[in-house]
Scaffold this active site. Structure first.
Site, PDB file in Angstrom:
ATOM      1  N   GLU A 146     -25.114  -4.627   8.189  1.00  0.00           N
ATOM      2  CA  GLU A 146     -24.688  -3.762   9.177  1.00  0.00           C
ATOM      3  C   GLU A 146     -24.038  -2.428   8.954  1.00  0.00           C
ATOM      4  OE1 GLU A 146     -25.294  -4.307  12.428  1.00  0.00           O
ATOM      5  OE2 GLU A 146     -25.730  -6.544  12.641  1.00  0.00           O
ATOM      6  N   HIS A 171     -28.872 -10.051  16.140  1.00  0.00           N
ATOM      7  CA  HIS A 171     -27.607 -10.030  15.224  1.00  0.00           C
ATOM      8  C   HIS A 171     -26.374 -10.460  15.654  1.00  0.00           C
ATOM      9  CE1 HIS A 171     -25.605  -5.986  16.647  1.00  0.00           C
ATOM     10  NE2 HIS A 171     -25.830  -6.636  17.650  1.00  0.00           N
ATOM     11  N   ASP A 194     -18.495  -4.340   9.914  1.00  0.00           N
ATOM     12  CA  ASP A 194     -17.729  -4.204  11.007  1.00  0.00           C
ATOM     13  C   ASP A 194     -16.511  -5.051  10.994  1.00  0.00           C
ATOM     14  OD1 ASP A 194     -18.080  -6.780  12.212  1.00  0.00           O
ATOM     15  OD2 ASP A 194     -19.748  -5.914  13.471  1.00  0.00           O
ATOM     16  N   HIS A 228     -27.402  -8.087  11.227  1.00  0.00           N
ATOM     17  CA  HIS A 228     -26.662  -9.508  10.827  1.00  0.00           C
ATOM     18  C   HIS A 228     -27.766 -10.577  10.957  1.00  0.00           C
ATOM     19  CE1 HIS A 228     -22.647 -11.462   9.679  1.00  0.00           C
ATOM     20  NE2 HIS A 228     -23.607 -11.789   8.955  1.00  0.00           N
ATOM     21  N   ASP A 252     -20.014  -8.528   7.024  1.00  0.00           N
ATOM     22  CA  ASP A 252     -20.420  -7.740   7.975  1.00  0.00           C
ATOM     23  C   ASP A 252     -19.534  -6.568   7.887  1.00  0.00           C
ATOM     24  OD1 ASP A 252     -20.654  -6.267  10.361  1.00  0.00           O
ATOM     25  OD2 ASP A 252     -21.562  -7.644  11.388  1.00  0.00           O
ATOM     26  N   HIS A 275     -17.100 -10.207  14.719  1.00  0.00           N
ATOM     27  CA  HIS A 275     -17.717 -11.218  15.695  1.00  0.00           C
ATOM     28  C   HIS A 275     -18.082 -12.562  15.387  1.00  0.00           C
ATOM     29  CE1 HIS A 275     -18.576  -6.821  16.143  1.00  0.00           C
ATOM     30  NE2 HIS A 275     -18.314  -6.936  17.468  1.00  0.00           N
ATOM     31  N   ASP A 310     -16.230 -11.170   9.630  1.00  0.00           N
ATOM     32  CA  ASP A 310     -17.025 -10.416  10.527  1.00  0.00           C
ATOM     33  C   ASP A 310     -15.909 -10.245  11.713  1.00  0.00           C
ATOM     34  OD1 ASP A 310     -18.623  -9.437  12.571  1.00  0.00           O
ATOM     35  OD2 ASP A 310     -20.273 -10.939  11.689  1.00  0.00           O
ATOM     36  N   ASP A 328     -21.067 -14.306  16.269  1.00  0.00           N
ATOM     37  CA  ASP A 328     -22.339 -14.475  15.792  1.00  0.00           C
ATOM     38  C   ASP A 328     -22.901 -15.808  16.407  1.00  0.00           C
ATOM     39  OD1 ASP A 328     -22.229 -11.807  14.967  1.00  0.00           O
ATOM     40  OD2 ASP A 328     -22.214 -12.393  12.900  1.00  0.00           O
TER      41      ASP A 328
END
Length: 306
Positions: free
Chosen positions: A278, A143, A231, A104, A229, A128, A126, A130
């Site tokens: 990712e 990332h 994930d 990322h 992303d 997360h 996402d 980030d």
């Protein structure tokens, strides 16, 4: 959508701590990305991959920040600078830049290039946030820092290759957060960004949440960057990612989200750039995650299941 989409591969794994994500662009292409985009009504042109030296040939601690820890920062800077130039050139040519990661951290380059001549909003699909900086990151993996870098937070302040002044906190919306470091949680709460968690999606439904996120990202901006992303999805739907987190978005919810983005673009012409990141084929099952990445990208450009 009726546009030319230029596919730019950024097979970088400097920002992650698990090898294999550098093969993500090839896996997404192999999953039929170009054919899916054509069926969505756009004209894909593949410009190939940026040349990126192997991580084993580099020192992760050379050229680090003045404070804190950010592994391979010198290499990330080189790749993101070249990627940003290519994204800006693509837009200047009247084409749409679609960046395939890689980890990322490539989003630093994607957004820097897209915001060079425009006020840019962002939708961050996402698990997360980030938003770590070299000072707050528990791992030093970049990332986990692309939004902090783009906003010029912490040690990224003054790094012209990373900080994109025309991306403002109030024009960024997270969709589907569910794994946030403690310091990141404080930063998100203190910021002007809008955060929709998985709980918001459970309570209100995906379409309503994405509509609100688009309102945030389009208010006072010239266009929207979509950062996807993989994930973001539940590991049962997308097993081939480096940082899986249970309780994520379902297959159908993900398509509904990207279809909502496409519908808004059809009416208001909001999309400016996109990255898909990712995908790690080493951790995948039968290229399932890369195939899902290709499908969702096509949904963003107008493809429909029905």
């Amino acid at each position: 959508m009726g546009t030319t989409v230029r596919i730019i591969g950024a097979p970088m794994d400097y920002g992650a701590d698990r090898r294999g994500v550098d093969m993500g662009p090839s896996a997404i292409r192999y999953a039929g990305l170009a054919d899916r985009l054509e069926r969505a009504g756009v004209d894909p042109i593949d410009s190939g991959d940026l040349e990126i030296p192997r991580a084993e040939e580099r020192d992760p601690d050379a050229g680090g920040p003045s404070r804190g820890n950010a592994k391979f920062l010198r290499e990330v800077e080189d790749v993101c600078t070249r990627l940003g130039d290519q994204v800006a050139e693509t837009l200047a040519d009247g084409e749409f830049p679609l960046v395939l990661g890689g980890d990322h951290s490539v989003a630093i380059g994607s957004m820097h290039g897209a915001a060079r001549d425009a006020d840019l909003g962002a939708i961050w699909f996402d698990a997360h946030a980030d938003l770590n900086t070299p000072e707050t990151s528990p791992s030093g993996n970049v990332h986990g820092m692309p939004l902090a870098a783009t906003l010029g937070h912490g040690a990224f302040e003054g790094m012209d290759w990373a900080h994109a002044p025309r991306v403002r906190e109030e024009s960024i919306a997270y969709v589907g957060l569910r794994s946030i470091d403690e310091r990141e949680r404080e930063l998100v709460r203190e910021s002007e960004m809008t955060a929709f968690t998985m709980a918001d999606i459970d309570e209100r439904g995906m379409t309503a949440v994405v509509e609100d996120a688009l309102d945030v990202a389009t208010a006072g901006t010239d266009g929207v960057h979509v950062s996807l992303d993989l994930d973001w999805l539940d590991p049962k739907a997308a097993p081939g990612v480096g940082t899986p987190v249970r309780g994520g978005v379902t297959y159908r919810e993900a398509h509904a989200a990207l279809e909502t983005v496409s519908e808004r673009h059809d009416s208001d012409g909001i999309l400016r750039s996109m990255d898909v990141v990712e995908v790690n084929p080493i951790l995948d099952e039968g290229n399932e995650t890369a195939t899902l990445g290709a499908e969702l990208t096509a949904s963003a450009f107008g493809n429909r299941i029905l």
